[in-house]
Design a protein around this motif. Structure first.
Motif, PDB file in Angstrom:
ATOM      1  N   TYR A  23      68.726 -58.804  44.857  1.00  0.00           N
ATOM      2  CA  TYR A  23      68.575 -60.178  45.318  1.00  0.00           C
ATOM      3  C   TYR A  23      69.225 -60.379  46.686  1.00  0.00           C
ATOM      4  O   TYR A  23      68.670 -61.033  47.565  1.00  0.00           O
ATOM      5  CB  TYR A  23      69.183 -61.165  44.305  1.00  0.00           C
ATOM      6  CG  TYR A  23      68.338 -61.325  43.067  1.00  0.00           C
ATOM      7  CD1 TYR A  23      67.091 -61.917  43.124  1.00  0.00           C
ATOM      8  CD2 TYR A  23      68.799 -60.893  41.842  1.00  0.00           C
ATOM      9  CE1 TYR A  23      66.317 -62.070  41.988  1.00  0.00           C
ATOM     10  CE2 TYR A  23      68.033 -61.040  40.697  1.00  0.00           C
ATOM     11  CZ  TYR A  23      66.787 -61.632  40.775  1.00  0.00           C
ATOM     12  OH  TYR A  23      66.028 -61.782  39.662  1.00  0.00           O
ATOM     13  N   VAL A  24      70.392 -59.825  46.880  1.00  0.00           N
ATOM     14  CA  VAL A  24      71.129 -60.015  48.119  1.00  0.00           C
ATOM     15  C   VAL A  24      70.425 -59.324  49.285  1.00  0.00           C
ATOM     16  O   VAL A  24      70.391 -59.846  50.401  1.00  0.00           O
ATOM     17  CB  VAL A  24      72.591 -59.536  47.957  1.00  0.00           C
ATOM     18  CG1 VAL A  24      73.310 -59.477  49.279  1.00  0.00           C
ATOM     19  CG2 VAL A  24      73.318 -60.442  46.990  1.00  0.00           C
ATOM     20  N   SER A  25      69.836 -58.153  49.038  1.00  0.00           N
ATOM     21  CA  SER A  25      69.181 -57.431  50.131  1.00  0.00           C
ATOM     22  C   SER A  25      68.003 -58.232  50.684  1.00  0.00           C
ATOM     23  O   SER A  25      67.789 -58.271  51.897  1.00  0.00           O
ATOM     24  CB  SER A  25      68.732 -56.054  49.673  1.00  0.00           C
ATOM     25  OG  SER A  25      67.730 -56.157  48.681  1.00  0.00           O
ATOM     26  N   SER A  26      67.226 -58.884  49.813  1.00  0.00           N
ATOM     27  CA  SER A  26      66.109 -59.694  50.307  1.00  0.00           C
ATOM     28  C   SER A  26      66.636 -60.904  51.081  1.00  0.00           C
ATOM     29  O   SER A  26      66.064 -61.300  52.100  1.00  0.00           O
ATOM     30  CB  SER A  26      65.210 -60.144  49.159  1.00  0.00           C
ATOM     31  OG  SER A  26      65.905 -61.001  48.290  1.00  0.00           O
ATOM     32  N   LEU A  27      67.725 -61.484  50.616  1.00  0.00           N
ATOM     33  CA  LEU A  27      68.314 -62.617  51.320  1.00  0.00           C
ATOM     34  C   LEU A  27      68.872 -62.202  52.673  1.00  0.00           C
ATOM     35  O   LEU A  27      68.753 -62.940  53.659  1.00  0.00           O
ATOM     36  CB  LEU A  27      69.415 -63.263  50.473  1.00  0.00           C
ATOM     37  CG  LEU A  27      68.951 -63.997  49.213  1.00  0.00           C
ATOM     38  CD1 LEU A  27      70.156 -64.480  48.418  1.00  0.00           C
ATOM     39  CD2 LEU A  27      68.050 -65.146  49.569  1.00  0.00           C
ATOM     40  N   LEU A  28      69.491 -61.033  52.736  1.00  0.00           N
ATOM     41  CA  LEU A  28      70.033 -60.551  54.005  1.00  0.00           C
ATOM     42  C   LEU A  28      68.921 -60.321  55.023  1.00  0.00           C
ATOM     43  O   LEU A  28      69.084 -60.613  56.211  1.00  0.00           O
ATOM     44  CB  LEU A  28      70.839 -59.273  53.792  1.00  0.00           C
ATOM     45  CG  LEU A  28      72.171 -59.431  53.055  1.00  0.00           C
ATOM     46  CD1 LEU A  28      72.812 -58.067  52.817  1.00  0.00           C
ATOM     47  CD2 LEU A  28      73.109 -60.322  53.840  1.00  0.00           C
ATOM     48  N   GLY A  29      67.783 -59.824  54.554  1.00  0.00           N
ATOM     49  CA  GLY A  29      66.640 -59.637  55.445  1.00  0.00           C
ATOM     50  C   GLY A  29      66.157 -60.967  55.989  1.00  0.00           C
ATOM     51  O   GLY A  29      65.852 -61.104  57.180  1.00  0.00           O
ATOM     52  N   ALA A  30      66.088 -61.963  55.123  1.00  0.00           N
ATOM     53  CA  ALA A  30      65.650 -63.291  55.550  1.00  0.00           C
ATOM     54  C   ALA A  30      66.642 -63.889  56.534  1.00  0.00           C
ATOM     55  O   ALA A  30      66.257 -64.528  57.526  1.00  0.00           O
ATOM     56  CB  ALA A  30      65.481 -64.201  54.338  1.00  0.00           C
ATOM     57  N   ILE A  31      67.921 -63.694  56.290  1.00  0.00           N
ATOM     58  CA  ILE A  31      68.954 -64.229  57.183  1.00  0.00           C
ATOM     59  C   ILE A  31      68.856 -63.600  58.561  1.00  0.00           C
ATOM     60  O   ILE A  31      68.934 -64.288  59.577  1.00  0.00           O
ATOM     61  CB  ILE A  31      70.357 -64.019  56.568  1.00  0.00           C
ATOM     62  CG1 ILE A  31      70.556 -64.948  55.373  1.00  0.00           C
ATOM     63  CG2 ILE A  31      71.449 -64.247  57.600  1.00  0.00           C
ATOM     64  CD1 ILE A  31      71.816 -64.664  54.580  1.00  0.00           C
ATOM     65  N   SER A  32      68.662 -62.285  58.603  1.00  0.00           N
ATOM     66  CA  SER A  32      68.578 -61.629  59.910  1.00  0.00           C
ATOM     67  C   SER A  32      67.330 -62.076  60.671  1.00  0.00           C
ATOM     68  O   SER A  32      67.368 -62.276  61.894  1.00  0.00           O
ATOM     69  CB  SER A  32      68.611 -60.111  59.756  1.00  0.00           C
ATOM     70  OG  SER A  32      67.469 -59.660  59.059  1.00  0.00           O
ATOM     71  N   THR A  33      66.234 -62.288  59.959  1.00  0.00           N
ATOM     72  CA  THR A  33      65.020 -62.779  60.605  1.00  0.00           C
ATOM     73  C   THR A  33      65.245 -64.173  61.166  1.00  0.00           C
ATOM     74  O   THR A  33      64.860 -64.480  62.300  1.00  0.00           O
ATOM     75  CB  THR A  33      63.854 -62.817  59.591  1.00  0.00           C
ATOM     76  OG1 THR A  33      63.661 -61.502  59.068  1.00  0.00           O
ATOM     77  CG2 THR A  33      62.571 -63.301  60.226  1.00  0.00           C
ATOM     78  N   GLN A  34      65.893 -65.021  60.385  1.00  0.00           N
ATOM     79  CA  GLN A  34      66.154 -66.384  60.847  1.00  0.00           C
ATOM     80  C   GLN A  34      67.115 -66.402  62.027  1.00  0.00           C
ATOM     81  O   GLN A  34      66.978 -67.223  62.937  1.00  0.00           O
ATOM     82  CB  GLN A  34      66.698 -67.233  59.697  1.00  0.00           C
ATOM     83  CG  GLN A  34      65.638 -67.530  58.655  1.00  0.00           C
ATOM     84  CD  GLN A  34      66.194 -68.264  57.456  1.00  0.00           C
ATOM     85  OE1 GLN A  34      67.407 -68.379  57.282  1.00  0.00           O
ATOM     86  NE2 GLN A  34      65.296 -68.753  56.610  1.00  0.00           N
TER      87      GLN A  34
END
Length: 143
Positions: A23-34
């Motif tokens: 779960y955290v890895s997908s969120l980290l990807g979204a955060i870096s994109t944002q």
């Protein structure tokens, strides 16, 4: 017994870490994109501010108002649609009266397009018609 208990606890901890990591890895990807998008937007805002400062020093002359009556005509999509429905004609029939396609009338009514200035007098003429006059003109056009 203590050995089973400790191995059970360690297995639960391992599996829970695995699930949390997914779960955290997908969120980290979204955060870096944002964050990348935010940085790009900040750059864009800075460029726009610089451009607006440059343009602020330039004096802009107001546009010349045209004196002809065509520029005084206005178009409201909802008003046009209401009048067409009051006349009891379809978009295709309204298009025939104006000299455009039914799809064009549909696009005007739904705000996807606006009529050209050259079409505004024909629309104004349609607005001046009543039900009987509109039917008579449609009959003349179809004959």
């Amino acid at each position: 017994m203590a050995d089973i208990q400790s191995s059970f606890k360690s297995e639960i901890a391992r599996l829970s870490k695995k699930v949390v990591k997914q779960y955290v890895s997908s969120l980290l990807g979204a955060i870096s994109t944002q964050r990348r998008e935010l940085a790009a937007l900040r750059k864009q805002v800075a460029n726009l501010e610089r451009t607006s400062k440059k343009l602020g020093t330039i004096s802009v002359k107001p546009a010349r108002e045209e004196e002809d009556s065509e520029s005084k005509l206005r178009f409201r999509a909802q008003g046009f649609r209401n009048h067409r429905e009051r006349l009891g004609i379809s978009a295709e029939e309204a298009g025939k009266l104006i000299g455009v396609s039914g799809q064009t009338v549909y696009n005007w009514e739904h705000g996807k397009a606006t009529p050209r200035n050259s079409q505004l007098p024909a629309i104004a003429a349609l607005r001046a018609l009543g039900k009987r006059e509109a039917r008579r003109k449609l009959d003349e056009l179809s004959a």
